[in-house]
Design a protein around this motif. Sequence first.
Motif, PDB file in Angstrom:
ATOM      1  N   SER A 410       6.700 110.300 -69.824  1.00 27.39           N
ATOM      2  CA  SER A 410       7.972 109.427 -69.559  1.00 27.39           C
ATOM      3  C   SER A 410       8.079 108.142 -70.235  1.00 27.39           C
ATOM      4  O   SER A 410       9.224 107.879 -70.724  1.00 27.39           O
ATOM      5  N   HIS A 411       6.988 107.633 -70.437  1.00 30.44           N
ATOM      6  CA  HIS A 411       7.137 105.889 -70.938  1.00 30.44           C
ATOM      7  C   HIS A 411       6.995 105.969 -72.405  1.00 30.44           C
ATOM      8  O   HIS A 411       7.839 105.412 -73.122  1.00 30.44           O
ATOM      9  N   ASP A 412       5.914 106.691 -72.903  1.00 28.61           N
ATOM     10  CA  ASP A 412       5.605 106.722 -74.287  1.00 28.61           C
ATOM     11  C   ASP A 412       6.691 107.640 -75.098  1.00 28.61           C
ATOM     12  O   ASP A 412       7.335 107.268 -75.971  1.00 28.61           O
ATOM     13  N   LEU A 413       6.938 108.802 -74.536  1.00 25.33           N
ATOM     14  CA  LEU A 413       7.640 109.689 -75.340  1.00 25.33           C
ATOM     15  C   LEU A 413       9.211 109.800 -75.102  1.00 25.33           C
ATOM     16  O   LEU A 413      10.002 109.391 -75.754  1.00 25.33           O
ATOM     17  N   TYR A 414       9.448 109.931 -73.582  1.00 23.77           N
ATOM     18  CA  TYR A 414      10.862 109.942 -73.257  1.00 23.77           C
ATOM     19  C   TYR A 414      11.502 108.536 -73.653  1.00 23.77           C
ATOM     20  O   TYR A 414      12.563 108.409 -74.304  1.00 23.77           O
ATOM     21  N   ALA A 415      11.032 107.505 -72.801  1.00 20.68           N
ATOM     22  CA  ALA A 415      11.723 106.387 -72.731  1.00 20.68           C
ATOM     23  C   ALA A 415      11.803 105.585 -74.162  1.00 20.68           C
ATOM     24  O   ALA A 415      12.772 105.200 -74.722  1.00 20.68           O
ATOM     25  N   THR A 416      10.608 105.587 -74.893  1.00 22.34           N
ATOM     26  CA  THR A 416      10.530 104.984 -76.131  1.00 22.34           C
ATOM     27  C   THR A 416      10.686 105.799 -77.528  1.00 22.34           C
ATOM     28  O   THR A 416      11.573 105.461 -78.188  1.00 22.34           O
ATOM     29  N   VAL A 417      10.372 107.048 -77.461  1.00 21.74           N
ATOM     30  CA  VAL A 417      10.766 107.820 -78.564  1.00 21.74           C
ATOM     31  C   VAL A 417      12.192 108.556 -78.657  1.00 21.74           C
ATOM     32  O   VAL A 417      12.805 108.244 -79.520  1.00 21.74           O
ATOM     33  N   PHE A 418      12.495 108.970 -77.622  1.00 24.95           N
ATOM     34  CA  PHE A 418      13.614 109.981 -77.481  1.00 24.95           C
ATOM     35  C   PHE A 418      14.965 108.989 -77.114  1.00 24.95           C
ATOM     36  O   PHE A 418      15.976 109.267 -77.718  1.00 24.95           O
ATOM     37  N   LYS A 419      14.648 108.099 -76.190  1.00 22.73           N
ATOM     38  CA  LYS A 419      15.921 107.189 -75.858  1.00 22.73           C
ATOM     39  C   LYS A 419      15.791 105.926 -76.559  1.00 22.73           C
ATOM     40  O   LYS A 419      16.580 104.947 -76.288  1.00 22.73           O
TER      41      LYS A 419
END
Length: 578
Positions: A410-419
Motif C-alpha cells: 500500500s505505501h511503497d507500491l500503491y501510494a508512491t509508485v502508482f499514485k
Amino acid sequence: MNASTLRGGSLLALLALLAAGSAHAAGADLGQAAKQATNWTAIIMFGAFVAGTLWITKWAAAKTKSASDFYTAGGGITGFQNGLAIAGDYMSAASFLGISAAVMATGYDGLIYSIGFLVGWPIITFLMAERLRNLGKFTFADVAGYRFQQGPIRAFAASGTLVVVAFYLIAQMVGAGQLIKLLFGLEYWMAVVIVGALMMIYVLFGGMTATTWVQIIKACLLLAGVTFMAFMVLAQYGFSPEALFAKGVEVRTAIAANTGKTPEEAAKAGLGIMGPGGFIKDPISAISFGMALMFGTAGLPHILMRFFTVPDAKQARKSVLWATTWIGYFYVLIFIIGFGAITLVLTNPEFADVVKGVIHGGAGTANMAAVLVAKSVGGNIFYGFISAVAFATILAVVAGLTLSGASAVSHDLYATVFKKGKADSAAELKVSRITTLALGLIAVVLGIVFEKQNIAFMVSLAFAIAASANFPVLFLSVLWKDCTTRGAVIGGFLGLISSVGLTVVSPSVWEATLGNPAGSALFPYTSPALFSMTIGFVGIWLFSITDKSANAARERAAFPAQQVRSETGFGAAGASGH
C-alpha cells in the motif's frame, strides 16, 4: 533475527534456521506428528488470551484513523514499550521451541546459535536504529530511497519485503497448525484457519497499535513463563548450573551406551554436549550461516518497521537497548530449559523412550521439549499456560509480518509508485486492508498446502534474502555517498535472485526437500549468504560507480543533506511522521 525463524519438523524457529547451517537439521517433518488428546487447560488459557487481545484490537481500532496510526501507531510508542514489542517479534515460538529442542539434541551448540541471533543487534544499534527513525516514515524503503528515484527503489524494496514475509508467513502458519494439532487435538487445517482469521482481525482493525500491544503482552507472558521454568529446573539441582550440566552429560552418556557404544565412546558422546561442532561441518558453511544470522536481522522488514513507531531517534536507541536486554535474558534461560529437557524429559518414561532418548509421538515432537519441561515442573496448568503462550507467540509474529507485507504494497507500491505520492490516507489504508486480507488468505492456503512439506529452508531463506538484498541496499544508501538508484536496484535484485536461486539448488532444498539423490545439489553449501550477500554488495558498488547519468549526479549531490538529517534528525517530524 528473525535466519527467523522455525517450523517444519525441526521447524519451529531456530531449527529451521539451523537447516540453513547443516543439511541434517533440515530433516524431520511435523506433518507426520500424531494428533493428541484435547488439552482443555491450554484451550481455556488460549481463549482468555485471544479474548483479551481482541478487546485490545477494539480499543486500538478506535485510535486508528490515519495511515500513520495504522502503520506506526502514530509514532506514539515509547522506547521501553517498543523494546518489549521488538523482543516479542524476535522471541518467536520458533526460538522458544526450536532452540530448546536444539539444546536438548546437541547441548552447547544451541547456545552458540542463540548468540548468533543476538550478534545482529549491535549492527542495528550503532548503524541503523537512529538513522532509520530520522529518515523513515512507514517502511525501510522510505530510508533506502530517501534520495533515489522512487519508482525503481520502491519496486525493489516491496519485492524484497514480500519475498521475506511470504517465506516467514508460510513457515509460521505450518508451525502454528502443527503445534495446535499436537497440543490441542484440533485438525491441522482448522488450526491454520483460526490463526489466519485472528491475524487478519488484529491487523485489519487494530493496525500497528494492536499488533504492538499483542507483542508486548505476549513478550511479558513468555518471559514470565521461561523465568519460572528455568527457576524450577535449577531448583531441582540446588540452583547449581554445574550440577545441571553434569546430570545432562550423565543422561547423554547413558543414552549413547544404550545404542551399543563402548564405555569410552559413550563418555565422549556425553561430554560432546558441552562443546561446539554438532551442526555445521565446514568453515564456509559456518561463515555463511553466521552472516545470514548477523546481517539478516538488520534487513528483516517487520523488525525495521518497529523503529518508525517511536517519536524520535533517542527512543529508537532505547528500543534496541531494551530489546537486546530482554532477548539476551530470554536466550540464557532457554539454554537452561534445554538442559532441563535432557535431564527431566528424556529420563521420564511418560514423555520419552528413555533407552533411545527420543520423545514419544513421532516426527516433530522434539519441538515439544520445552512444553514437556513445563509439564514436568508445573503440572497440567503450567503445561496449558505454556502451550497457549507458544500459540499466541506465533499469532503475534504472524500479525507483525502481515503488517509489514501490507505496508510494502500500500505505501511503497500503491501510494508512491502508482499514485506518485498523491494518494490520500484513506485510500492508502483501504489498499493496506485489502492486501492484509489477500496475504492472510494466501498464508492460510499455502499453510494447508505445505502441511506435509519440509519447509525449514523457507525461514533460513528469509534471513539469507534479508542479508543479501535488503541489508546491502539499506546500508550503502545511508552510508555511501556514491550509491545511486541504478546501483541499489540492480545490486539489490542480484542479491535477491542469487539468494533464492542458490538456496533452491543447495542440499537442504535440492536433496532434502525436492527428493533428488544425495550429492546431486548444484551448490554444495546449505546457506547462500556468504555468496549472495557478496553479489549484492558488489552489484551495488559496480553499477553505482559506472553510473554517469544526470540522475546519479543529483543523487550524489543530495548525500550531504541526507547525512545531516540521518545523524541529527534535523527536518524529521515527531510523532506524526514527516
